[in-house]
Write a protein that holds these residues in place. Structure first.
Motif, mmCIF file in Angstrom:
data_model
loop_
_atom_site.group_PDB
_atom_site.id
_atom_site.type_symbol
_atom_site.label_atom_id
_atom_site.label_comp_id
_atom_site.label_asym_id
_atom_site.label_seq_id
_atom_site.Cartn_x
_atom_site.Cartn_y
_atom_site.Cartn_z
ATOM 1 N N LYS A 1 -12.097 8.589 5.058
ATOM 2 C CA LYS A 1 -11.167 7.963 4.123
ATOM 3 C C LYS A 1 -11.312 6.439 4.159
ATOM 4 O O LYS A 1 -11.204 5.768 3.123
ATOM 5 C CB LYS A 1 -9.735 8.376 4.448
ATOM 6 C CG LYS A 1 -9.438 9.838 4.164
ATOM 7 C CD LYS A 1 -8.006 10.194 4.533
ATOM 8 C CE LYS A 1 -7.704 11.653 4.200
ATOM 9 N NZ LYS A 1 -6.317 12.027 4.557
ATOM 10 N N TYR B 1 -8.430 -0.893 8.089
ATOM 11 C CA TYR B 1 -9.170 -1.995 7.467
ATOM 12 C C TYR B 1 -8.683 -3.352 7.973
ATOM 13 O O TYR B 1 -9.492 -4.233 8.312
ATOM 14 C CB TYR B 1 -9.028 -1.915 5.950
ATOM 15 C CG TYR B 1 -9.798 -2.979 5.215
ATOM 16 C CD1 TYR B 1 -11.184 -3.055 5.292
ATOM 17 C CD2 TYR B 1 -9.136 -3.936 4.432
ATOM 18 C CE1 TYR B 1 -11.902 -4.038 4.619
ATOM 19 C CE2 TYR B 1 -9.844 -4.913 3.750
ATOM 20 C CZ TYR B 1 -11.227 -4.963 3.859
ATOM 21 O OH TYR B 1 -11.931 -5.940 3.196
ATOM 22 N N PHE C 1 -5.463 1.851 5.341
ATOM 23 C CA PHE C 1 -5.545 0.411 5.130
ATOM 24 C C PHE C 1 -5.301 -0.347 6.439
ATOM 25 O O PHE C 1 -5.846 -1.435 6.647
ATOM 26 C CB PHE C 1 -4.550 -0.046 4.067
ATOM 27 C CG PHE C 1 -4.812 -1.436 3.562
ATOM 28 C CD1 PHE C 1 -5.796 -1.673 2.615
ATOM 29 C CD2 PHE C 1 -4.086 -2.516 4.047
ATOM 30 C CE1 PHE C 1 -6.059 -2.964 2.159
ATOM 31 C CE2 PHE C 1 -4.332 -3.801 3.596
ATOM 32 C CZ PHE C 1 -5.326 -4.024 2.652
ATOM 33 N N ASP D 1 -2.555 3.852 -4.798
ATOM 34 C CA ASP D 1 -3.282 5.094 -4.545
ATOM 35 C C ASP D 1 -3.873 5.175 -3.143
ATOM 36 O O ASP D 1 -4.528 6.169 -2.816
ATOM 37 C CB ASP D 1 -4.415 5.257 -5.568
ATOM 38 C CG ASP D 1 -3.887 5.400 -6.985
ATOM 39 O OD1 ASP D 1 -2.767 5.926 -7.136
ATOM 40 O OD2 ASP D 1 -4.587 4.984 -7.928
ATOM 41 N N GLU D 2 -3.662 4.155 -2.332
ATOM 42 C CA GLU D 2 -4.276 4.130 -1.009
ATOM 43 C C GLU D 2 -3.285 4.535 0.075
ATOM 44 O O GLU D 2 -2.070 4.438 -0.085
ATOM 45 C CB GLU D 2 -4.851 2.740 -0.718
ATOM 46 C CG GLU D 2 -5.841 2.252 -1.763
ATOM 47 C CD GLU D 2 -6.993 3.210 -1.991
ATOM 48 O OE1 GLU D 2 -7.425 3.857 -1.021
ATOM 49 O OE2 GLU D 2 -7.469 3.312 -3.141
ATOM 50 N N ASP D 3 -3.830 4.976 1.209
ATOM 51 C CA ASP D 3 -3.041 5.429 2.346
ATOM 52 C C ASP D 3 -2.791 4.249 3.285
ATOM 53 O O ASP D 3 -3.738 3.609 3.742
ATOM 54 C CB ASP D 3 -3.819 6.533 3.077
ATOM 55 C CG ASP D 3 -3.042 7.160 4.214
ATOM 56 O OD1 ASP D 3 -2.129 6.512 4.754
ATOM 57 O OD2 ASP D 3 -3.360 8.303 4.591
ATOM 58 N N LEU E 1 -12.247 3.856 1.136
ATOM 59 C CA LEU E 1 -11.476 2.647 0.871
ATOM 60 C C LEU E 1 -12.393 1.429 0.822
ATOM 61 O O LEU E 1 -12.280 0.591 -0.084
ATOM 62 C CB LEU E 1 -10.419 2.450 1.963
ATOM 63 C CG LEU E 1 -9.659 1.121 1.904
ATOM 64 C CD1 LEU E 1 -8.785 1.050 0.656
ATOM 65 C CD2 LEU E 1 -8.812 0.928 3.164
ATOM 66 N N LEU F 1 -1.712 -1.557 -4.075
ATOM 67 C CA LEU F 1 -2.685 -0.473 -3.933
ATOM 68 C C LEU F 1 -1.906 0.839 -3.804
ATOM 69 O O LEU F 1 -1.757 1.404 -2.720
ATOM 70 C CB LEU F 1 -3.580 -0.704 -2.713
ATOM 71 C CG LEU F 1 -4.418 -1.997 -2.711
ATOM 72 C CD1 LEU F 1 -5.221 -2.101 -1.422
ATOM 73 C CD2 LEU F 1 -5.347 -2.037 -3.921
ATOM 74 N N VAL G 1 0.836 -1.204 0.000
ATOM 75 C CA VAL G 1 0.000 0.000 0.000
ATOM 76 C C VAL G 1 0.870 1.252 0.000
ATOM 77 O O VAL G 1 1.872 1.325 0.721
ATOM 78 C CB VAL G 1 -0.935 0.006 1.222
ATOM 79 C CG1 VAL G 1 -1.896 1.193 1.151
ATOM 80 C CG2 VAL G 1 -1.719 -1.301 1.312
#
Length: 234
Positions: free
Chosen positions: A96, A67, A64, A58-60, A100, A56, A16
């Protein structure tokens, strides 16, 4: 850890972030049972299924991480009871996380995020007040979700039922308030007023909008009323 989780089988690596690549090792059974995105990625002809690695970019990573904590523990590693900017930063992190979850096609995670946001609105802060999502939280949700998003509906409902004018005047800039949000809010407020007060309110006194303000004695209509009428020839 949830005893119902299936921790057998293989793990996959999720990398990520764009600048800083943060690897997460997750049980395939766990994440595929929750996320339709990962279920598709790890099946069929996708290259990720063969490499057992999903990127991933483009994700932070911090988002994540929320998550992954939820996947294994059904909890969120965020809890801020401070008012002001710090408290709103938690709302932004949850917003955010919701976006996601939308990308990962994980409906249960999205529902849990909205529950956490509602719980935060009902929780007392360290200064014995409550805090609602403002400013950048609204912008992030509206910029990254579809028109039918339940997160949008939650924001509109919170503002319709609990909002005050200074939430917009003092706690948000014009750039933080998308036209779509303002439109949704106005419609909701008007509908709420109509159904609560179905009888038509009296029409306001037009003088309330005149330049003379409260002094109706100097209204131009008084001058017209006092002006003698000219007799017309027959």
């Amino acid at each position: 850890m949830d005893a119902c989780l299936d921790l057998t089988g293989q793990t996959i690596e999720v990398i990520v972030g764009a600048k800083k690549h943060v690897p997460f090792t997750i049980h395939e059974n766990v994440i595929c049972a929750s996320s339709q995105f990962f279920k598709k990625a790890m099946s069929g002809e996708w290259s990720e299924a063969k490499s057992r690695s999903v990127r991933l970019a483009d994700e932070d990573p911090d988002v994540f991480h929320i998550y992954t904590q939820w996947l294994y523990h059904d909890t969120f590693p965020v809890r801020v009871d401070k008012p002001g900017v710090e408290g709103n930063a938690e709302y932004l992190l949850l917003a955010k996380a919701y976006v996601l979850g939308d990308m990962l096609q994980d409906g249960n995670f999205k529902d849990a995020i909205l529950d956490a946001m509602v719980e935060k609105t009902e929780s007392k802060l360290s200064n014995d007040t409550t805090l609602f999502p403002v400013g950048p939280v609204i912008r992030h949700i509206y910029d990254n979700t579809m028109e039918s998003s339940e997160a949008r509906r939650l924001l509109v409902d919170l503002y319709t039922e609990h909002g005050r004018g200074d939430w917009l005047r003092k706690r948000a800039s014009r750039e933080d308030l998308p036209k779509e949000f303002l439109y949704d809010l106005v419609v909701a407020v008007l509908d709420k007023r109509y159904w609560r007060y179905p009888t038509r309110a009296p029409v306001p006194d037009p003088c309330a909008y005149h330049q003379h303000k409260a002094d109706n004695s100097i209204c131009y209509k008084n001058r017209l009323a006092q002006k003698p009428r000219k007799r017309q020839r027959t």
